[in-house]
Design a protein around this motif. Structure first.
Motif, mmCIF file in Angstrom:
data_model
loop_
_atom_site.group_PDB
_atom_site.id
_atom_site.type_symbol
_atom_site.label_atom_id
_atom_site.label_comp_id
_atom_site.label_asym_id
_atom_site.label_seq_id
_atom_site.Cartn_x
_atom_site.Cartn_y
_atom_site.Cartn_z
ATOM 1 N N PHE A 56 45.906 -23.557 93.173
ATOM 2 C CA PHE A 56 45.809 -23.459 91.720
ATOM 3 C C PHE A 56 46.898 -22.551 91.143
ATOM 4 O O PHE A 56 47.378 -22.780 90.037
ATOM 5 C CB PHE A 56 44.416 -23.020 91.290
ATOM 6 N N ARG A 58 49.920 -22.418 92.364
ATOM 7 C CA ARG A 58 51.109 -23.280 92.365
ATOM 8 C C ARG A 58 51.042 -24.309 91.223
ATOM 9 O O ARG A 58 52.055 -24.633 90.608
ATOM 10 C CB ARG A 58 51.260 -24.003 93.701
ATOM 11 N N GLU A 59 49.836 -24.831 90.947
ATOM 12 C CA GLU A 59 49.699 -25.767 89.832
ATOM 13 C C GLU A 59 50.010 -25.069 88.511
ATOM 14 O O GLU A 59 50.702 -25.628 87.651
ATOM 15 C CB GLU A 59 48.300 -26.370 89.794
#
Length: 123
Positions: A56, A58-59
């Motif tokens: 999350f 990285r998102e």
């Protein structure tokens, strides 16, 4: 559904108030998603307890990197942890004349961006 404690605390600390409702949103096949209703408005929450711990983060990083002047409107990451990502809620808007042409221009601006290098400094 039990909401992640950091989300509840963040909402209180940032003036969103208590979360009155968490409405499940369908369509995703990987994460559970919810539209959160608070006194200040809506938020969008993605939850998954079976993902790599930095997924999350990285998102959120990717969504932030995709924001360009004149580009398409993207949800702003607000808070994330190992099992969740809290985003601003971009509820579906009514279609307006010229929508698809405008979106095409915005996507072209996004794809025209050139960075100092390709990709991120990590995998």
């Amino acid at each position: 559904m039990k909401l992640p404690a950091p989300v509840v605390e963040w909402c209180q600390a940032r003036g969103w108030g208590a979360i009155a409702e968490a409405v499940p949103i369908g369509g995703g096949c990987i994460h559970r998603s919810y539209r959160l209703r608070t006194a200040k408005g809506g938020l969008f929450l993605k939850v998954n307890h079976d993902v790599p711990p930095d997924l999350f983060a990285r998102e959120a990083e990717g969504l932030t990197a995709l924001v360009v002047d004149g580009g398409p409107r993207l949800p702003r990451p607000l808070l994330w942890g190992a099992t969740f990502l809290l985003l601003e809620d971009l509820s579906p808007a009514a279609e307006v004349d010229g929508y698809w042409e405008r979106l095409g221009r915005e996507l072209a601006r996004l794809h025209a961006q050139v960075g100092a290098r390709f990709g991120f400094d990590h995998d």
